[in-house]
Design an enzyme around this catalytic site. Sequence first.
Site, PDB file in Angstrom:
ATOM      1  CE  LYS A  14     -10.487 -80.655  -0.332  1.00 36.00           C
ATOM      2  NZ  LYS A  14     -11.342 -79.604  -0.908  1.00 36.00           N
ATOM      3  NE  ARG A  89     -12.896 -76.991   5.026  1.00 35.60           N
ATOM      4  CZ  ARG A  89     -12.672 -76.934   3.720  1.00 35.60           C
ATOM      5  NH1 ARG A  89     -13.521 -77.451   2.875  1.00 35.60           N
ATOM      6  NH2 ARG A  89     -11.586 -76.343   3.293  1.00 35.60           N
ATOM      7  NE  ARG A 128      -5.038 -73.349  -4.631  1.00 36.36           N
ATOM      8  CZ  ARG A 128      -5.842 -74.118  -3.906  1.00 36.36           C
ATOM      9  NH1 ARG A 128      -6.350 -75.223  -4.425  1.00 36.36           N
ATOM     10  NH2 ARG A 128      -6.136 -73.810  -2.661  1.00 36.36           N
ATOM     11  NE  ARG A 134      -8.440 -70.628  -3.193  1.00 37.12           N
ATOM     12  CZ  ARG A 134      -8.879 -71.836  -2.861  1.00 37.12           C
ATOM     13  NH1 ARG A 134      -9.116 -72.731  -3.802  1.00 37.12           N
ATOM     14  NH2 ARG A 134      -9.083 -72.148  -1.603  1.00 37.12           N
ATOM     15  NE  ARG A 145      -7.252 -72.673   2.672  1.00 37.82           N
ATOM     16  CZ  ARG A 145      -6.499 -72.586   1.580  1.00 37.82           C
ATOM     17  NH1 ARG A 145      -5.495 -71.747   1.522  1.00 37.82           N
ATOM     18  NH2 ARG A 145      -6.761 -73.337   0.550  1.00 37.82           N
TER      19      ARG A 145
END
Length: 197
Positions: A14, A89, A128, A134, A145
């Site tokens: 996204k 969210r 990723r 990250r 998450r």
Amino acid sequence: MTRLLIVGPQGSGKGTQGVRIAEAFGIPTISTGDVFRAAVAEGSELGSQVKAIIESGDLVSDELTSAVVRERLSQDDAERGFLLDGYPRNVTQVMHLEEFLEGRGDELDAVIELSVPRDESIARLSLRAQEQGRTDDTEEVIANRLAIYERETAPILGVYGARGIVVKIDGVGSLDDITARIISALEARGLNRSAAA
Ligand code: ADP
């Protein structure tokens, strides 16, 4: 004037699609995740308030997040429209946003739901994690998450769905194909990118 929201699980792409769609429509992308990460990197007061929270994958408080977004939406460039990524969210944030937009006679035009099977999003996130390192991409934090997404974020699609503004897009395919799918679905709803650009 085009006011969009893009929603999808972590690893759905996204963020990438949000930037592409915003460019196509000539509107700024407002990503709360990016705002928080930039604040942490700068070491600002906001950064120190949110650092531990984002590193654990939990959500920053609704009050603080909504205040940050209201301030960003009040800047000049957001007057001609915007694409929100990562906010609202949960259902409380939907209410905060609505109250703010109503106050200026605005509402969202469309909510892009990027749908990706769970296995695919987990695979993309692990990749990723290796590529970008990250700090919130460890296996445990990813699971946290995704669980929060299912529990708190997915229900907002019910709220917007009842209003008939959700545009559901298959998020599996090449980046270009998915961008094209989103643009044509938005155009089919009368949202024209040439009018905005
Ligand atoms: P992802 O969607 O991949 O989890 P984001 O970049 O959207 O990542 O967000 C990173 C982190 O920033 C979240 O895990 C959360 O801690 C915080 N965050 C982002 N948006 C919000 C929001 N709307 N409300 C609360 N916390 C948020």
